[in-house]
Design a protein around this motif. Structure first.
Motif, PDB file in Angstrom:
ATOM      1  N   ILE A  19       0.859  -1.178   0.000  1.00  0.00           N
ATOM      2  CA  ILE A  19       0.000   0.000   0.000  1.00  0.00           C
ATOM      3  C   ILE A  19       0.901   1.234   0.000  1.00  0.00           C
ATOM      4  O   ILE A  19       1.746   1.390   0.876  1.00  0.00           O
ATOM      5  CB  ILE A  19      -0.946  -0.013   1.208  1.00  0.00           C
ATOM      6  N   VAL A  20       0.703   2.092  -1.010  1.00  0.00           N
ATOM      7  CA  VAL A  20       1.573   3.251  -1.217  1.00  0.00           C
ATOM      8  C   VAL A  20       0.738   4.503  -1.471  1.00  0.00           C
ATOM      9  O   VAL A  20      -0.485   4.442  -1.573  1.00  0.00           O
ATOM     10  CB  VAL A  20       2.530   3.012  -2.413  1.00  0.00           C
TER      11      VAL A  20
ATOM     12  N   ALA B  65      -7.450   3.093  -2.810  1.00  0.00           N
ATOM     13  CA  ALA B  65      -8.110   2.033  -3.588  1.00  0.00           C
ATOM     14  C   ALA B  65      -9.023   1.214  -2.666  1.00  0.00           C
ATOM     15  O   ALA B  65      -8.742   1.058  -1.480  1.00  0.00           O
ATOM     16  CB  ALA B  65      -7.067   1.133  -4.228  1.00  0.00           C
ATOM     17  N   PRO B  66     -10.123   0.677  -3.195  1.00  0.00           N
ATOM     18  CA  PRO B  66     -11.041  -0.113  -2.371  1.00  0.00           C
ATOM     19  C   PRO B  66     -10.354  -1.273  -1.634  1.00  0.00           C
ATOM     20  O   PRO B  66     -10.649  -1.529  -0.468  1.00  0.00           O
ATOM     21  CB  PRO B  66     -12.076  -0.625  -3.372  1.00  0.00           C
ATOM     22  N   LEU B  67      -9.442  -1.958  -2.294  1.00  0.00           N
ATOM     23  CA  LEU B  67      -8.734  -3.067  -1.640  1.00  0.00           C
ATOM     24  C   LEU B  67      -7.898  -2.551  -0.474  1.00  0.00           C
ATOM     25  O   LEU B  67      -7.912  -3.123   0.615  1.00  0.00           O
ATOM     26  CB  LEU B  67      -7.854  -3.811  -2.643  1.00  0.00           C
ATOM     27  N   SER B  68      -7.175  -1.467  -0.678  1.00  0.00           N
ATOM     28  CA  SER B  68      -6.353  -0.893   0.391  1.00  0.00           C
ATOM     29  C   SER B  68      -7.202  -0.487   1.580  1.00  0.00           C
ATOM     30  O   SER B  68      -6.846  -0.761   2.726  1.00  0.00           O
ATOM     31  CB  SER B  68      -5.598   0.337  -0.108  1.00  0.00           C
ATOM     32  N   ARG B  69      -8.313   0.165   1.319  1.00  0.00           N
ATOM     33  CA  ARG B  69      -9.181   0.610   2.402  1.00  0.00           C
ATOM     34  C   ARG B  69      -9.704  -0.573   3.215  1.00  0.00           C
ATOM     35  O   ARG B  69      -9.836  -0.500   4.432  1.00  0.00           O
ATOM     36  CB  ARG B  69     -10.330   1.426   1.845  1.00  0.00           C
TER      37      ARG B  69
ATOM     38  N   ALA C 125       1.622   4.433  -6.981  1.00  0.00           N
ATOM     39  CA  ALA C 125       0.822   3.251  -7.311  1.00  0.00           C
ATOM     40  C   ALA C 125       1.179   2.704  -8.691  1.00  0.00           C
ATOM     41  O   ALA C 125       1.393   3.444  -9.640  1.00  0.00           O
ATOM     42  CB  ALA C 125      -0.656   3.582  -7.255  1.00  0.00           C
ATOM     43  N   ASN C 126       1.274   1.370  -8.759  1.00  0.00           N
ATOM     44  CA  ASN C 126       1.509   0.658 -10.009  1.00  0.00           C
ATOM     45  C   ASN C 126       0.987  -0.759  -9.800  1.00  0.00           C
ATOM     46  O   ASN C 126       1.700  -1.623  -9.281  1.00  0.00           O
ATOM     47  CB  ASN C 126       2.988   0.660 -10.370  1.00  0.00           C
TER      48      ASN C 126
ATOM     49  N   PHE D 113     -14.619  -6.461  -0.141  1.00  0.00           N
ATOM     50  CA  PHE D 113     -14.497  -5.144  -0.763  1.00  0.00           C
ATOM     51  C   PHE D 113     -15.120  -5.186  -2.144  1.00  0.00           C
ATOM     52  O   PHE D 113     -15.268  -6.246  -2.749  1.00  0.00           O
ATOM     53  CB  PHE D 113     -13.028  -4.700  -0.831  1.00  0.00           C
ATOM     54  N   ALA D 114     -15.492  -4.019  -2.633  1.00  0.00           N
ATOM     55  CA  ALA D 114     -16.094  -3.901  -3.960  1.00  0.00           C
ATOM     56  C   ALA D 114     -14.993  -3.701  -4.989  1.00  0.00           C
ATOM     57  O   ALA D 114     -14.234  -2.747  -4.911  1.00  0.00           O
ATOM     58  CB  ALA D 114     -17.063  -2.735  -3.993  1.00  0.00           C
TER      59      ALA D 114
END
Length: 66
Positions: free
Chosen positions: A15-16, A32-36, A21-22, A49-50
């Motif tokens: 997580i950056v 990003a939804p995954l990070s959150r 981000a890449n 997550f969505a």
């Protein structure tokens, strides 16, 4: 490091910040939804997550701070 709920696809993400981000290198933006979904998770947690493909469920296998 996470895997799909069925245990088939294991991936590692970092997580950056937005400018670093890449996705092809596994670096995802903190917004990003995954990070959150992962920010408050602990090892062994299953998070939902969505994603663009719809609702996904993954298990957190390992958390490392670099």
């Amino acid at each position: 490091t996470v895997c799909d709920a069925d245990g088939t696809d294991e991936q590692t993400y970092q997580i950056v910040g937005v400018d670093e981000a890449n996705a092809s290198e596994g670096r995802i933006s903190w917004i990003a939804p995954l990070s959150r979904a992962l920010l408050k998770a602990r090892e062994g947690d299953v998070v939902r997550f969505a994603s663009p493909a719809g609702l996904r469920e993954i298990e957190v296998l390992e958390i490392r701070y670099v």
